[in-house]
Design a protein around this motif. Structure first.
Motif, short mmCIF file in Angstrom:
data_model
loop_
_atom_site.label_atom_id
_atom_site.label_comp_id
_atom_site.label_asym_id
_atom_site.label_seq_id
_atom_site.Cartn_x
_atom_site.Cartn_y
_atom_site.Cartn_z
N LEU A 85 -5.56 7.87 3.19
CA LEU A 85 -4.77 8.43 2.08
C LEU A 85 -4.53 7.41 0.96
O LEU A 85 -3.91 7.74 -0.05
N GLN A 86 -5.00 6.19 1.16
CA GLN A 86 -4.75 5.12 0.19
C GLN A 86 -5.10 5.57 -1.23
O GLN A 86 -6.22 6.02 -1.50
N GLY A 87 -4.11 5.50 -2.12
CA GLY A 87 -4.33 5.85 -3.53
C GLY A 87 -4.14 7.32 -3.86
O GLY A 87 -4.04 7.68 -5.03
N ALA A 88 -4.08 8.18 -2.85
CA ALA A 88 -3.92 9.62 -3.11
C ALA A 88 -2.47 9.92 -3.48
O ALA A 88 -1.55 9.53 -2.76
N ARG A 89 -2.28 10.56 -4.61
CA ARG A 89 -0.94 10.99 -5.06
C ARG A 89 0.07 9.83 -5.06
O ARG A 89 1.25 10.03 -4.82
N GLY A 90 -0.41 8.62 -5.29
CA GLY A 90 0.47 7.46 -5.35
C GLY A 90 0.83 6.88 -3.99
O GLY A 90 1.73 6.05 -3.89
N PHE A 91 0.12 7.28 -2.95
CA PHE A 91 0.38 6.74 -1.61
C PHE A 91 -0.23 5.34 -1.51
O PHE A 91 -1.35 5.11 -1.93
N SER A 92 0.54 4.42 -0.93
CA SER A 92 0.06 3.03 -0.82
C SER A 92 0.45 2.47 0.55
O SER A 92 1.60 2.57 0.97
N LEU A 93 -0.53 1.87 1.20
CA LEU A 93 -0.33 1.28 2.52
C LEU A 93 -0.80 -0.17 2.46
O LEU A 93 -1.92 -0.44 2.05
N ALA A 94 0.07 -1.10 2.86
CA ALA A 94 -0.32 -2.51 2.87
C ALA A 94 -1.43 -2.72 3.91
O ALA A 94 -1.37 -2.15 5.00
N PRO A 95 -2.45 -3.54 3.58
CA PRO A 95 -3.58 -3.71 4.51
C PRO A 95 -3.17 -4.21 5.89
O PRO A 95 -3.78 -3.84 6.89
N GLU A 96 -2.12 -5.02 5.93
CA GLU A 96 -1.72 -5.60 7.22
C GLU A 96 -0.73 -4.71 7.99
O GLU A 96 -0.37 -5.02 9.12
N GLU A 97 -0.34 -3.61 7.38
CA GLU A 97 0.69 -2.78 8.03
C GLU A 97 0.14 -2.04 9.24
O GLU A 97 -0.90 -1.40 9.19
N LYS A 98 0.85 -2.15 10.34
CA LYS A 98 0.48 -1.46 11.58
C LYS A 98 1.23 -0.13 11.63
O LYS A 98 2.40 -0.06 11.31
N MET A 99 0.52 0.89 12.08
CA MET A 99 1.14 2.21 12.15
C MET A 99 1.18 2.69 13.58
O MET A 99 0.23 2.48 14.34
N GLN A 100 2.29 3.30 13.93
CA GLN A 100 2.38 4.04 15.18
C GLN A 100 2.81 5.43 14.76
O GLN A 100 3.99 5.69 14.54
#
Length: 197
Positions: free
Chosen positions: A122-137
């Motif tokens: 979703l990176q970049g879609a509708r202003g969504f931004s996720l840091a490259p190092e961020e871990k998701m659960q």
């Protein structure tokens, strides 16, 4: 062709779930012929706690999907265990529509957990931004909508506008790999649609 009547709890899901199901059809089972009916929106508490409302919505979904159709219930698990609550809902629903194809899928914890599971896509879609190092659960945040809001450059997240856009964009394989509840949706799809194609 199989007609699919879904029962959902949010306005966003009314638009977003058919998009996800259409993508499952085109990306995973191109031979499957499906008729995606307009989802039936319910209020979760009323649907689950008032027997007459529960029965009424199930009978409506069964009538819409037809004798050989599929009734798909997709709700947020919130703080409940998706497996045990899903089993309970399924058993109750079977009593009202015993001869209908039926599935219950509870997003753990919210529908947005499926977006979190595929957040890199979703990176970049509708202003969504996720840091490259961020871990998701994906299925851990209690407030998945808040998690999404915190990752929007505007600081706002709209179920009605953003859910359909993200449903059209997420990487289905990432969602599958990182979310047990999304895998459940795919398993039910395989059972009720793909296996019949």
């Amino acid at each position: 062709m199989i007609s699919i009547a879904s029962i959902v709890e949010g306005d966003g899901e009314v638009s977003a779930l058919p998009i996800l199901l259409r993508r499952l059809a085109s990306e995973r089972d191109p031979a499957a012929l499906v008729n995606l009916l307009q989802p039936i929106r319910v209020r979760r508490d009323k649907f689950l706690n008032k027997d007459d409302e529960f029965r009424r919505q199930l009978l409506l979904a069964a009538a819409k999907s037809g004798h050989d159709g599929w009734v798909l219930i997709v709700l947020d698990a919130d703080d409940d265990c998706p497996a045990s609550l899903g089993r309970e809902i399924y058993q109750r629903a079977q009593q009202h529509i015993p001869h209908q194809r039926l599935s219950v899928v509870l997003a753990n914890r919210e529908f947005e957990a499926w977006f979190i599971a595929a957040a890199p896509s979703l990176q970049g879609a509708r202003g969504f931004s996720l840091a490259p190092e961020e871990k998701m659960q994906a299925e851990t945040p209690r407030n998945a909508k808040g998690w999404m809001r915190a990752h929007m450059q505007s600081g706002t997240y709209s179920e009605i506008l953003d859910q359909p856009a993200f449903a059209a964009r997420i990487d289905l394989q990432q969602a599958f790999d990182n979310s047990r509840s999304f895998r459940k949706l795919c398993k039910e799809w395989q059972t009720h649609v793909a296996a019949r194609a």
